[in-house]
Design an enzyme around this catalytic site. Structure first.
Site: not given
Length: 466
Positions: A192, A328
């Site tokens: 979950h 990045k």
């Protein structure tokens, strides 16, 4: 009357006169289809055209053996059919994918190209169809209704064997190597998207490898189904206008040329009325795509960060990730794979709808089935190969970070349940969360267990061994 337009020649078919571009090797029926279907600009893939050429080559050889076609015509038809297989005349396969639902236009495209080129070899003229006729000789013993679906099956089996199977094999081997390499690495499990009990990173990768292995098995089963060919059924499955031995002999030649194990359909009425094997194959490809999305997304999540995400994996750095944020680096290879899988899943919907259109004795959505199924195989094969090479094989684990996160997890309280009971373990977990402490710290403060016993109970290795 004005001067004749020298850009065109005039041919005649059963419906009348047709102007055909002078340089074209196709004929009247193909030209009518060019004019009737200005739909998408999409053309059939090379593999389908090759399969059509292969069938025409094998049919000519079979008809010669059965004394239905003389040697002179046979040699010319087979020579040009081989050129079609090799791609020499691809520029003459001009028809849109969205055409007659039986693929008749593309079958006639092949028949006309082969007939015109064969006649050129034998001293004839384009459009005269003497001594080789597209229907009477190139299409002898055949119908579009059994040739076109057979070409789909042949093209897909060869692609599955030569492209997708090796790509999946490479990915499976890469994942198995990572399973072994990462087995010592302990990390937190997640259910979950929440912390769960510990797992070994290698165990996760073993699960991924098994998914791919089962995908290979599904593809193998689909190949078995596709290996039944409708050839010999002609118009509706009865085999009208073909020799009883035609299909068996043609398929034997196809097998000899390809190294595959095609076989005549057990029931020609099923083989022509339905495209269930194609739907089955697409379903297998969709299942593989679903597996790959799960794997790629897990790897993206585990590689997220590098400092403010999960950060358990280090993905290979393949390109700068941002036009505005310096330094990045993004998980572009998994993203590429996920997009391919989305397309394959979408193609499956189209193929499924196509499979529904087997009205009475013939499916009439074969072109869209063919195009989408071949595209799905191509896309998956290329994306899987790229994913294995540019992502999985270069993955590294941040072992220290993985093990640091285990210690922070509240799910370690699960290991105390057999000794304390569920309610007490839950209380300790909530206390640890509220006080921003570890389960180990709270257990030391609030239980009578010794440090040695707590260390034994909370040893993550013992939680991952079966």
């Amino acid at each position: 009357m004005g001067a004749p337009d020298r850009r065109y020649r005039v041919e005649k078919d059963s419906m009348g006169l047709v102007r055909v571009p002078i340089e074209a090797n196709y004929g009247a029926q193909t030209q009518r289809a060019v004019e009737n279907f200005p739909i998408s600009g999409l053309r059939f893939q090379r593999e389908l055209i090759c399969a059509l050429g292969l069938i025409k080559w094998a049919a000519a050889g079979t008809n010669a053996e059965l004394k239905l076609l003389d040697r002179r015509r046979t040699r010319a038809i087979q020579k040009v059919s081989k050129e079609v297989m090799d791609g020499t005349w691809d520029h003459d396969f001009v028809l849109d994918v969205y055409q007659t639902g039986s693929g008749t236009s593309t079958n006639m495209n092949a028949n006309e190209v082969i007939a015109n080129r064969a006649n050129a070899l034998l001293g004839g003229k384009k459009g005269a169809y003497r001594p080789v006729h597209p229907n009477d000789h190139v299409n002898l013993g055949q119908s579009s209704n059994d040739v076109f679906p057979s070409a789909i099956h042949i093209a897909c089996v060869i692609l599955l064997r030569q492209k997708l199977a090796p790509a999946l094999s490479r990915l499976h081997k890469a994942l198995k190597r990572k399973e072994k390499a990462f087995l010592p690495v302990l990390k937190i499990g997640r259910t979950h998207l929440q912390d769960a009990t510990p797992i070994r990173l290698g165990q996760e990768f073993g699960g991924y490898a098994r998914q791919v292995e089962r995908g290979v098995n599904r593809i193998d089963a689909a190949v078995t189904s596709l290996s039944e060919l409708p050839l010999g059924g002609t118009a509706v499955g009865t085999g009208i206008n073909t020799h009883p031995a035609f299909a068996r002999k043609v398929i034997g030649l196809v097998n000899k040329m390809t190294g595959c194990r095609f076989r005549e359909a057990a029931n020609h009425f099923e083989a022509q009325a339905a495209r269930d094997a194609c739907v089955e194959t697409s379903g297998a490809l969709k299942t593989v795509a679903v597996s790959l999305v799960k794997i790629a997304n897990d790897i993206r999540w585990m590689g997220s960060g590098p400092r403010c995400g999960i950060g358990e994996l280090r993905l290979p750095e393949t390109q700068p990730g941002s036009s505005i944020m310096p330094g990045k680096v993004n998980p572009v290879i998994p993203e590429s794979l996920i997009q391919v899988c989305a397309q394959v899943i979408g193609n499956d919907a189209a193929i499924t709808l196509g499979g529904l259109s087997g009205n009475f004795e013939l499916n009439v959505m074969m072109p869209v089935i063919a195009y989408n199924l071949i595209q799905s195989i191509h896309l998956l094969a290329n994306a899987v190969q790229n994913f294995a090479e540019r992502c999985i094989e270069g993955l590294e684990a941040d072992r220290e970070h993985c093990e640091e996160m285990i210690e922070k997890s509240l799910a370690l309280a699960t290991a105390l349940t057999p000794r304390l009971g569920y309610d007490e373990a839950a209380r300790l977990s909530k206390r640890a969360y509220d006080q921003r402490k570890t389960i180990r710290q709270v257990a030391m403060e609030e239980t009578r267990f010794s440090k040695e016993e707590i260390d034994r109970l909370l040893d993550p290795r013992s939680m991952t061994d079966r």
